[in-house]
Write an enzyme that holds these catalytic residues in place. Sequence first.
Site, short mmCIF file in Angstrom:
data_model
loop_
_atom_site.label_atom_id
_atom_site.label_comp_id
_atom_site.label_asym_id
_atom_site.label_seq_id
_atom_site.Cartn_x
_atom_site.Cartn_y
_atom_site.Cartn_z
N CYS A 9 0.83 -1.20 0.00
CA CYS A 9 0.00 0.00 0.00
C CYS A 9 0.87 1.26 0.00
CB CYS A 9 -0.89 -0.02 1.24
SG CYS A 9 -2.02 1.37 1.34
N VAL A 139 -3.38 2.06 8.76
CA VAL A 139 -4.18 1.10 8.00
C VAL A 139 -4.17 1.48 6.52
CG1 VAL A 139 -6.45 0.00 7.75
CG2 VAL A 139 -5.68 0.79 10.00
N CYS A 140 -4.00 0.48 5.66
CA CYS A 140 -4.14 0.70 4.22
C CYS A 140 -5.63 0.63 3.90
CB CYS A 140 -3.36 -0.35 3.44
SG CYS A 140 -3.52 -0.16 1.64
N GLN A 141 -6.26 1.79 3.75
CA GLN A 141 -7.70 1.87 3.53
C GLN A 141 -7.98 2.85 2.39
OE1 GLN A 141 -9.92 2.96 7.03
NE2 GLN A 141 -11.88 2.31 6.19
N GLN A 165 -12.41 -4.89 6.23
CA GLN A 165 -11.03 -5.17 5.87
C GLN A 165 -10.35 -6.04 6.92
OE1 GLN A 165 -9.04 -2.02 3.90
NE2 GLN A 165 -7.06 -2.49 4.80
#
Length: 210
Positions: A9, A139-141, A165
């Site tokens: 990410c 967080v990769c969001q 997720q």
Amino acid sequence: MPAPSIKVCPIIKPCLLRRSSQATPPRSVSGRRIDLWRGRSGHTSAPKGESRAAPPPHLPHPFPQELEEARRWEGARDVRPLDGNVRRWTGLLLPNNPPYNTGAFRFELTFSPNHPLEPPCVTLRTPIYHPSVDCEGLVCQPLITHVHWKPSTRAIQVLQDLLLQLDSPDLQRVLRPDVARELQERPEEFRRRAEEHTRLHAEPRPDPQT
């Protein structure tokens, strides 16, 4: 059929920059704030040849009904402003699926002063063994990146996306490649480690709401 590729990410820089700016308070003398371009006379002025940017327009803080909406959602508990700050929320996420569904995970949701024109930042304060969450809780969001963010997105949608997720790790949203490779190549070992990590670090799961 070849295994899906692992994609690291690249899209958490805005949250990192915002965290850095929040961590460094303005300098002050005798309790008075000193702006970057404030002269000795106390009047604000820009360096010679430069003009100071106009301040952003005043925007409302997250609506109280959004906080109430998040409090009613069954996927989270104890959702409230952090230290009375309406732009920083905390709460507990309750994953539905193993290996995380035996514990609760505390989050922080921080809103930009320009909300809703800019996305919020999400941080997990409870350590979690997950390929999309790094060791600092970032967080990769994609939903909360500038590329995908829409001002109409509500806070509860951000939390629901985060919970989804956590429940369904995605190898296309990776911040810990070593954990992602373990999940891909040795899923039973990954599950065992994640379950043990959850047992050691997660908060107790609250009783179901009545």
